[in-house]
Design a protein around this motif. Structure first.
Motif, PDB file in Angstrom:
ATOM      1  N   VAL A  82     -30.579-107.168  -6.726  1.00  0.00           N
ATOM      2  CA  VAL A  82     -31.127-106.535  -5.516  1.00  0.00           C
ATOM      3  C   VAL A  82     -32.347-105.690  -5.865  1.00  0.00           C
ATOM      4  O   VAL A  82     -33.359-105.710  -5.151  1.00  0.00           O
ATOM      5  CB  VAL A  82     -30.051-105.680  -4.823  1.00  0.00           C
ATOM      6  CG1 VAL A  82     -30.656-104.889  -3.667  1.00  0.00           C
ATOM      7  CG2 VAL A  82     -28.913-106.557  -4.312  1.00  0.00           C
ATOM      8  N   LEU A  83     -32.273-104.935  -6.968  1.00  0.00           N
ATOM      9  CA  LEU A  83     -33.423-104.140  -7.393  1.00  0.00           C
ATOM     10  C   LEU A  83     -34.614-105.021  -7.736  1.00  0.00           C
ATOM     11  O   LEU A  83     -35.767-104.651  -7.481  1.00  0.00           O
ATOM     12  CB  LEU A  83     -33.050-103.281  -8.603  1.00  0.00           C
ATOM     13  CG  LEU A  83     -32.175-102.058  -8.328  1.00  0.00           C
ATOM     14  CD1 LEU A  83     -31.824-101.350  -9.633  1.00  0.00           C
ATOM     15  CD2 LEU A  83     -32.878-101.088  -7.384  1.00  0.00           C
ATOM     16  N   THR A  84     -34.354-106.193  -8.299  1.00  0.00           N
ATOM     17  CA  THR A  84     -35.434-107.135  -8.603  1.00  0.00           C
ATOM     18  C   THR A  84     -36.126-107.602  -7.332  1.00  0.00           C
ATOM     19  O   THR A  84     -37.362-107.661  -7.265  1.00  0.00           O
ATOM     20  CB  THR A  84     -34.883-108.341  -9.381  1.00  0.00           C
ATOM     21  OG1 THR A  84     -34.334-107.895 -10.619  1.00  0.00           O
ATOM     22  CG2 THR A  84     -35.985-109.354  -9.656  1.00  0.00           C
ATOM     23  N   HIS A 112     -36.624 -99.563 -12.486  1.00  0.00           N
ATOM     24  CA  HIS A 112     -36.737-100.435 -13.654  1.00  0.00           C
ATOM     25  C   HIS A 112     -35.775-100.000 -14.760  1.00  0.00           C
ATOM     26  O   HIS A 112     -35.115-100.838 -15.395  1.00  0.00           O
ATOM     27  CB  HIS A 112     -38.171-100.431 -14.185  1.00  0.00           C
ATOM     28  CG  HIS A 112     -39.126-101.175 -13.311  1.00  0.00           C
ATOM     29  ND1 HIS A 112     -40.483-100.990 -13.370  1.00  0.00           N
ATOM     30  CD2 HIS A 112     -38.913-102.098 -12.342  1.00  0.00           C
ATOM     31  CE1 HIS A 112     -41.072-101.780 -12.481  1.00  0.00           C
ATOM     32  NE2 HIS A 112     -40.144-102.454 -11.843  1.00  0.00           N
ATOM     33  N   SER A 113     -35.678 -98.698 -14.989  1.00  0.00           N
ATOM     34  CA  SER A 113     -34.710 -98.201 -15.976  1.00  0.00           C
ATOM     35  C   SER A 113     -33.291 -98.497 -15.529  1.00  0.00           C
ATOM     36  O   SER A 113     -32.420 -98.830 -16.345  1.00  0.00           O
ATOM     37  CB  SER A 113     -34.898 -96.688 -16.186  1.00  0.00           C
ATOM     38  OG  SER A 113     -36.181 -96.391 -16.701  1.00  0.00           O
ATOM     39  N   PRO A 117     -44.633 -96.034 -20.592  1.00  0.00           N
ATOM     40  CA  PRO A 117     -43.531 -96.901 -20.149  1.00  0.00           C
ATOM     41  C   PRO A 117     -44.061 -98.214 -19.586  1.00  0.00           C
ATOM     42  O   PRO A 117     -45.166 -98.275 -19.049  1.00  0.00           O
ATOM     43  CB  PRO A 117     -42.837 -96.068 -19.063  1.00  0.00           C
ATOM     44  CG  PRO A 117     -43.866 -95.093 -18.606  1.00  0.00           C
ATOM     45  CD  PRO A 117     -44.753 -94.822 -19.783  1.00  0.00           C
ATOM     46  N   MET A 118     -43.249 -99.273 -19.707  1.00  0.00           N
ATOM     47  CA  MET A 118     -43.685-100.596 -19.283  1.00  0.00           C
ATOM     48  C   MET A 118     -44.042-100.645 -17.810  1.00  0.00           C
ATOM     49  O   MET A 118     -45.023-101.284 -17.419  1.00  0.00           O
ATOM     50  CB  MET A 118     -42.575-101.616 -19.596  1.00  0.00           C
ATOM     51  CG  MET A 118     -42.924-103.040 -19.177  1.00  0.00           C
ATOM     52  SD  MET A 118     -44.397-103.688 -20.019  1.00  0.00           S
ATOM     53  CE  MET A 118     -43.729-103.946 -21.661  1.00  0.00           C
ATOM     54  N   ILE A 171     -38.693-114.153 -14.026  1.00  0.00           N
ATOM     55  CA  ILE A 171     -37.497-113.913 -13.221  1.00  0.00           C
ATOM     56  C   ILE A 171     -37.605-112.588 -12.472  1.00  0.00           C
ATOM     57  O   ILE A 171     -37.329-112.506 -11.275  1.00  0.00           O
ATOM     58  CB  ILE A 171     -36.247-113.932 -14.102  1.00  0.00           C
ATOM     59  CG1 ILE A 171     -35.995-115.339 -14.652  1.00  0.00           C
ATOM     60  CG2 ILE A 171     -35.013-113.447 -13.319  1.00  0.00           C
ATOM     61  CD1 ILE A 171     -34.886-115.409 -15.675  1.00  0.00           C
ATOM     62  N   THR A 172     -38.011-111.551 -13.172  1.00  0.00           N
ATOM     63  CA  THR A 172     -38.014-110.207 -12.581  1.00  0.00           C
ATOM     64  C   THR A 172     -39.224-109.938 -11.708  1.00  0.00           C
ATOM     65  O   THR A 172     -39.145-109.187 -10.740  1.00  0.00           O
ATOM     66  CB  THR A 172     -37.949-109.138 -13.672  1.00  0.00           C
ATOM     67  OG1 THR A 172     -39.034-109.317 -14.590  1.00  0.00           O
ATOM     68  CG2 THR A 172     -36.640-109.230 -14.432  1.00  0.00           C
TER      69      THR A 172
END
Length: 443
Positions: free
Chosen positions: A54-56, A75-76, A138-139, A436-437
């Motif tokens: 769901v977060l994706t 993301h974390s 951070p990414m 995917i993400t």
């Protein structure tokens, strides 16, 4: 006036989005903990994966918004949820298939529910610790900078996002650490593996739930206060007014660039004072034509004998602020230096001053962008595959060759290729995960 009102509205939206993202992220972390007594043990490892999915989807939707919000905490949370799913799966397999005693020396009771807080809280501690160690780059922040570049990096909303998500990350770390210590202490010293009594419920269910609610209240009050300070206070609301459109020109002649070096720079160290010799600030415009950019150069140099090339643009859409970056290739070095009151410096000299902290962040970011894109374009194709059968091949970079480089500096895919290519470890796995993400192979 319209942009002034919109800036305040967008800043307010950005402030409250921090609370929303925190509530969603921590809510998904809390979900397996809260419903563990209500579901079978085999369902628990699936719940974090569904939440991560769901977060994706929310991340994909957010990336296509006109004003995307900061997804650093979600993301974390994705990483926490996927790692938690693995630990819960191991816990489930151990409980369902072992005849040995549990870690507390008591027989495994298959009728008792799994206690997810014992798995999730330590995982959150480790993930947050890694995030804190990598706080400078951070990414998720690099992904936004790749797409929106320097204007966002120096914008009001960006600074707010970075400061507050760092605070949230520290908050989640200490909260998870406290819950880990408390629940594991109780589990090892007082838990009896017969049933779930009122004390067990308090430590394993009510305490995490109470911490979740209190965190919502704390951040709700904090962000309401920030909104009142930045957006509803006449004395401080002008911090969102100083935005517009800036045109920055890197003037190049042969293998040197023209920079504005203050006179006192040679006698003392003045941080971040050296910058490009030509830049123009105008009211906000969504686009600047090539002719307009060329006219500004002609007016500044009193000469039409030069080549102006658009490099890339960076924007902070919420604050109606953008920067257009150009290169100007000139032939008459002395005339241009006198007109712009600048000093010709080699790239090596400029890099030394960047290391000493004397160059403006904007110029350092520009040169880094140009170098990164050029090196990626010279070494790899658009999918990150090597152009030459030489591992870790490093092409030459000379600023005087810039007019002949046929590369689109405004394409964020080259920044993505620079980070993820065949010379990077686990290239194919990481690229698949990115697809995917993020939905595509591009940033």
């Amino acid at each position: 006036m319209f942009h002034s009102v919109q800036r305040r509205q967008n800043l307010a939206q950005g402030i409250f989005s921090l609370w929303v993202n925190w509530a969603i992220s921590l809510g998904f972390i809390m979900l397996p903990i809260i419903i563990a007594p209500l579901v079978t043990i085999k369902i628990l490892p699936i719940l974090p994966l569904i939440s991560a999915g769901v977060l994706t989807l929310l991340d994909r939707l957010n990336r296509h918004q006109k004003q995307p919000t900061c997804f650093r905490i979600p993301h974390s949370t994705q990483i926490i949820l996927m790692a938690s799913a693995l630990t819960l799966l191991i816990d489930m397999l151990y409980k369902c298939n072992t005849e040995m005693n549990s870690i507390i020396g008591q027989p495994v009771n298959k009728l008792n529910p799994v206690l997810p807080i014992l798995d999730i809280a330590p995982v959150a501690v480790i993930v947050c610790m890694v995030g804190i160690i990598r706080a400078k780059s951070p990414m998720s922040c690099r992904s936004c900078k790749n797409r929106l570049s320097e204007a966002l990096d120096s914008g009001q909303i960006s600074k707010l996002y970075f400061r507050e998500t760092t605070r949230q990350l520290h908050f989640l770390f200490w909260l998870s650490l406290a819950l880990s210590i408390t629940t594991w202490w109780y589990y090892l010293s007082s838990y009896i593996n017969v049933n779930i009594n009122s004390s067990d419920t308090y430590f394993f269910l009510l305490c995490p739930s109470l911490c979740f609610v209190l965190s919502l209240i704390y951040f709700g009050i904090r962000y309401y206060t920030l909104w009142a300070y930045y957006c509803n206070n006449k004395a401080t609301a002008d911090v969102v007014e100083h935005h517009g459109t800036t045109l920055r020109y890197i003037v190049v002649c042969d293998d040197k660039i023209l920079l504005n070096v203050p006179e006192h720079e040679m006698q003392q160290s003045a941080p971040h004072s050296i910058d490009v010799a030509l830049k123009v600030s105008i009211p906000f415009k969504e686009r600047v034509t090539d002719q307009e950019a060329h006219d500004f150069v002609v007016n500044a140099l009193d000469s039409d004998d030069n080549e102006v090339r658009f490099l890339f643009h960076s924007c902070d859409p919420g604050m109606y602020s953008n920067i257009f970056h150009y290169a100007v290739f000139v032939n008459n070095a002395d005339h241009v230096a006198n007109k712009l009151n600048g000093q010709w410096l080699t790239l090596s000299d400029t890099n030394d001053m960047i290391s000493e902290g004397k160059v403006s962040m904007a110029l350092a970011t520009e040169l880094s962008h140009i170098y990164t894109v050029t090196m990626a374009w010279k070494a790899y194709d658009s999918r990150g595959h090597r152009l030459y059968e030489i591992k870790h091949y490093k092409p030459t970079f000379r600023i005087k060759d810039m007019p002949s480089w046929d590369v689109d500096y405004d394409d964020p895919n080259w920044l993505y290729v620079a980070e993820l290519n065949e010379d990077k470890p686990l290239y194919r796995v990481r690229r698949l995960w990115h697809r995917i993400t993020k939905g595509t192979g591009r940033p």
